[in-house]
Design an enzyme around this catalytic site. Structure first.
Site, mmCIF file in Angstrom:
data_model
loop_
_atom_site.group_PDB
_atom_site.id
_atom_site.type_symbol
_atom_site.label_atom_id
_atom_site.label_comp_id
_atom_site.label_asym_id
_atom_site.label_seq_id
_atom_site.Cartn_x
_atom_site.Cartn_y
_atom_site.Cartn_z
ATOM 1 N N ASP A 74 0.776 -1.244 0.000
ATOM 2 C CA ASP A 74 0.000 0.000 0.000
ATOM 3 C C ASP A 74 0.811 1.300 0.000
ATOM 4 O O ASP A 74 0.405 2.259 -0.648
ATOM 5 C CB ASP A 74 -0.999 -0.028 1.162
ATOM 6 N N ARG A 139 -9.559 4.899 0.148
ATOM 7 C CA ARG A 139 -8.138 5.170 0.427
ATOM 8 C C ARG A 139 -7.434 5.968 -0.674
ATOM 9 O O ARG A 139 -6.380 6.552 -0.442
ATOM 10 C CB ARG A 139 -7.386 3.850 0.617
ATOM 11 N N HIS A 170 -10.032 -2.173 -1.397
ATOM 12 C CA HIS A 170 -9.159 -1.712 -2.478
ATOM 13 C C HIS A 170 -9.632 -2.268 -3.822
ATOM 14 O O HIS A 170 -10.278 -3.315 -3.880
ATOM 15 C CB HIS A 170 -7.725 -2.216 -2.247
ATOM 16 N N CYS A 257 -1.281 -7.887 -1.033
ATOM 17 C CA CYS A 257 -0.920 -6.818 -0.069
ATOM 18 C C CYS A 257 0.425 -7.021 0.616
ATOM 19 O O CYS A 257 1.026 -6.071 1.092
ATOM 20 C CB CYS A 257 -1.945 -6.716 1.051
HETATM 21 C C1 CIR Z 1 -5.797 -1.860 5.933
HETATM 22 O O1 CIR Z 1 -6.991 -1.678 6.196
HETATM 23 O O2 CIR Z 1 -5.098 -0.981 5.461
HETATM 24 C C2 CIR Z 1 -5.178 -3.203 6.244
HETATM 25 N N1 CIR Z 1 -5.802 -3.754 7.403
HETATM 26 C C3 CIR Z 1 -5.311 -4.149 5.079
HETATM 27 C C4 CIR Z 1 -4.537 -3.701 3.892
HETATM 28 C C5 CIR Z 1 -4.715 -4.603 2.731
HETATM 29 N N2 CIR Z 1 -3.945 -4.169 1.626
HETATM 30 C C6 CIR Z 1 -4.276 -4.366 0.363
HETATM 31 O O3 CIR Z 1 -5.374 -4.858 0.071
HETATM 32 N N3 CIR Z 1 -3.429 -3.942 -0.570
#
Ligand code: CIR
Length: 267
Positions: A74, A139, A170, A257
């Site tokens: 991310d 986001r 996402h 992720c």
């Molecule tokens: C979040 O909410 O940011 C984390 N708990 C999960 C992030 C997942 N990332 C992704 O799908 N690229």
């Protein structure tokens, strides 16, 4: 633009060890905290699968101050041509890009920074042979997506901006690349028509979370909890590697992720 095969041909990746704080990771719906030992085991199996697929994996140390920092996808975006430091849209994740910056500066000749204003998460970015698709989400806002498109232009990449279905975190929570011509996608995202020109392989109803698969070289990594998706991909001839994601799923995460992946440019 990259050659078609390059969109899933990777020889390098960055991951970050989960910290004990991962039990407090962000989530839209509380299904209980993930178990730290369980996350560590799932992460270790994932790293082993990347290595088995032919990827050299750099493992960064855990960050206790950032509960979600194991999800390195991310705060940055990487390509053979260079890296882009993003600005995660969740306030608790804002500092993660600065934590990644030193490693990226060591490993990439070019490191761009998302211009202000705006936010963008790497989980909202799907690279296909045709373009880099950016999904607007809770986001990633319009200013962030446009700033990211400008950075991508500097790296010689064409960006396109789309909407992300309202019920997913996402863009890539609902889709992933299977090969240069095919995308694994939820019925909801497929209906929106964003994948014109690609073959859409729909995840079976009830297995929507399986859409976040990960094609790396010859294998497609798929969450082990989705047997109908695994059976379908197997029948279609993909070399499926099933990986447990039950713990990271409690905090809305999946397979893409947990790494940043790229193919190093030759000399
Ligand atoms: C979040 O909410 O940011 C984390 N708990 C999960 C992030 C997942 N990332 C992704 O799908 N690229």
């Amino acid at each position: 633009m990259p050659l078609a095969g390059e969109v899933y041909a990777f020889d390098a990746a960055i991951v970050r060890e989960p910290s004990a704080a991962v039990v407090r990771g962000l989530r839209a719906n509380d299904r209980g905290d993930p178990d730290f030992e369980g996350v560590k085991a799932q992460h270790a199996a994932y790293v082993a699968a990347l290595r088995a697929a032919g990827v050299e994996v750099t493992v960064l140390p855990a960050l206790e101050a950032f509960a979600d920092s194991v999800f390195v996808e991310d705060p940055a975006l990487v390509f053979g041509e260079g890296a882009i430091l993003l600005r995660p849209g969740a306030p608790s994740r804002a500092g993660e890009a600065a934590e990644l910056a030193p490693a990226l500066r060591r490993m990439f000749g070019t490191v761009l920074e998302l211009p202000a204003p705006g936010f963008a998460d790497g989980g909202d970015v799907l690279t296909t042979a045709k373009s880099v698709m950016i999904g607007l989400s809770a986001r990633t806002d319009r200013a962030g997506a446009e700033g990211l498109a400008a950075c991508l232009g500097k790296l010689g990449r064409k960006a396109e901006i789309f909407a992300t279905p309202a019920d997913v975190l996402h863009f890539k929570s609902a889709c992933s690349l299977l090969d240069a011509e095919s995308v694994l996608v939820t019925a909801g995202l497929a209906r929106s028509g964003v994948f014109a020109g690609l073959r859409q392989v729909l995840v079976p109803e009830g297995e929507e979370a399986a859409a976040n698969a990960l094609r790396v070289n010859d294998v497609v990594m798929v969450s082990a909890g989705y047997p109908r998706t695994i059976g379908m991909l197997d029948k279609l001839g993909y070399n499926v590697v099933a990986l447990e994601t039950s713990e990271v799923e409690k905090i809305d995460a999946g397979l893409s992720c947990m790494s940043l992946r790229w193919r190093r440019k030759g000399p």
